[in-house]
Design a protein around this motif. Structure first.
Motif, short mmCIF file in Angstrom:
data_model
loop_
_atom_site.label_atom_id
_atom_site.label_comp_id
_atom_site.label_asym_id
_atom_site.label_seq_id
_atom_site.Cartn_x
_atom_site.Cartn_y
_atom_site.Cartn_z
N ALA A 2 34.51 19.22 45.62
CA ALA A 2 34.44 18.19 44.58
C ALA A 2 35.29 18.64 43.39
CB ALA A 2 33.00 17.96 44.14
N LYS A 13 30.43 7.92 37.64
CA LYS A 13 29.78 8.09 38.96
C LYS A 13 28.33 7.64 38.91
CE LYS A 13 30.13 11.56 41.62
NZ LYS A 13 30.12 12.94 42.16
N ASP A 43 36.34 11.69 44.04
CA ASP A 43 35.14 12.52 44.02
C ASP A 43 33.95 11.74 44.59
OD1 ASP A 43 34.22 15.24 42.65
OD2 ASP A 43 32.61 13.78 42.37
N ALA A 46 34.30 11.86 48.29
CA ALA A 46 33.87 13.16 48.84
C ALA A 46 32.35 13.23 48.91
CB ALA A 46 34.42 14.29 47.97
N GLY A 47 31.69 12.66 47.90
CA GLY A 47 30.24 12.63 47.89
C GLY A 47 29.69 11.80 49.04
N LEU A 75 41.13 18.30 48.08
CA LEU A 75 39.74 18.67 48.35
C LEU A 75 39.56 19.17 49.79
CD1 LEU A 75 37.78 15.77 46.57
CD2 LEU A 75 38.20 18.09 45.74
#
Length: 382
Positions: A2, A13, A43, A46-47, A75
């Protein structure tokens, strides 16, 4: 796996996550140019991946695809790119061109992130996605604005998350302030086409000895020797502007949508370390980040607030030794749209023009010619 996010990016987010949690499936993420939208939504991707969800980033320009791909790969994620020249294979992360995707088999995903969401229509590829798998959708944009015959955003999106404003980013030190200087040229006689000025008519307006000389003169007067990006009406205008700068002893280069990739890459690479004026005609409005830019010359008029903010925002990023950036507005756009840093209230609904609507009043300093808000008691530059 991240990014180290800034506080307002974390707020973004959490805002999207909170909106999704109350049954919204389609949310606009509004962050100003220079705020790091790509980092923020990558990000989020990626989460989602860490939770076993499949995701797709949808872009409409190759510059945006390259920008997103760079962030995703940083990443350690290897996405499947759905664009000309790439092999399509099954994956948990996809990065797709809107034009290519509509001609290919659409992979089923849990999350779709639409970059430059204010430009997308909802009756084609995106509609098909909702019918296919009804994914969660994040529409990322700096300017959630729809005009003319465009479908209002609230007919598709259910919520808007706006974690930070341009002025807050300046106050926090994440963007640098602008010094704005503007022409008062009258464009009322220029023919309109759709939601903006007719390009041919606008070129005729700018294609004069006087206006080429004005652009050169104002650069020398307000930003002489500074690294600059210059947005022009069309390719011919951009090429002519390069010659005008060169005849005045200034170093200048040109790129457009048809510039060969190798030549384009070489010019942009040199622009990182060399001081010159880079002329183009809107190809560097999105997906182009060069923090060392010290001056933005808007050498055209536009009726589009989105385009005005995209162009001027190219100079706003922080850089070592850079305390501010200069906007030279040859198209009198600041009188039409307001200062770049003006606080704006965004909405999913299309605003109807009413008497009294408009931008914050501005005035010109008689001493230094900088544009100020009328409310300013002293010139911010003097």
């Amino acid at each position: 796996m991240a990014f180290k996010l800034r506080p307002y990016q974390k707020k973004a987010k959490e805002g999207v996550k909170s909106s999704f949690s109350v049954s919204n499936r389609r949310v606009i993420l509004c962050m100003p140019t220079g705020a790091g939208k790509t980092v923020t939504f990558v990000d989020m991707l990626a989460g989602a991946m860490s939770k076993g969800l499949t995701s797709m980033i949808l872009c409409d320009r190759k510059e945006l695809i390259k920008q997103a791909l760079s962030k995703v790969e940083s990443l350690g994620i290897k996405p499947t790119v759905i664009a000309p020249g790439y092999e399509q294979k099954e994956n948990s992360v996809y990065l797709a061109s809107v034009d290519t995707l509509r001609r290919r088999e659409m992979p089923v995903v849990d999350l779709v992130i639409i970059d430059e969401a204010h430009k997308q229509t909802f009756d084609g590829t995106i509609k098909k996605y909702i019918e296919l798998c009804n994914p969660f959708i994040i529409g990322a944009t700096a300017t959630p604005l729809r005009i003319g015959n465009q479908t209002a955003l609230d007919e598709f999106y259910q919520d808007i998350v706006e974690p930070v404003t341009t002025q807050q980013l300046i106050d926090l030190g994440f963007l640098v302030p602008a010094r704005t200087f503007a022409s008062k040229e009258d464009f009322s006689d220029v023919k309109k086409a759709g939601n903006d000025y007719d390009q041919s008519a606008l070129f005729d307006k700018f294609n004069t000895v006087k206006l080429y000389a004005d652009a050169v003169g104002n650069y020398k007067k307000f930003a002489n020797g500074k690294k600059a990006i210059c947005f022009n009406v069309n390719v011919k205008h951009s090429l002519e502007m390069v010659q005008a700068f060169r005849k005045a002893g200034l170093k200048s280069e040109h790129i457009d949508g048809k510039t060969p990739d190798k030549e384009r890459s070489e010019i942009l690479e040199r622009f990182k370390t060399e001081n010159f004026i880079l002329c183009n005609c809107s190809v560097l409005c999105t997906g182009f980040d060069e923090p060392s830019i010290e001056c933005v010359i808007v050498n055209r008029a536009t009726m589009s607030l989105c385009l005005w903010l995209q162009m001027t925002g190219r100079g706003s990023r922080t850089y070592e030794g850079k305390d501010n950036f200069i906007i030279i507005d040859q198209g009198a756009n600041v009188y039409r749209h307001g200062l770049w840093e003006e606080e704006r209230t965004w909405s999913l609904q299309k605003k109807k023009k009413r008497k009294g609507d408009g931008v914050a009043p501005i005035k010109v300093c008689l001493s230094c010619e900088a544009i100020n808000f009328v409310s300013a008691k002293v010139c911010k530059e003097c």
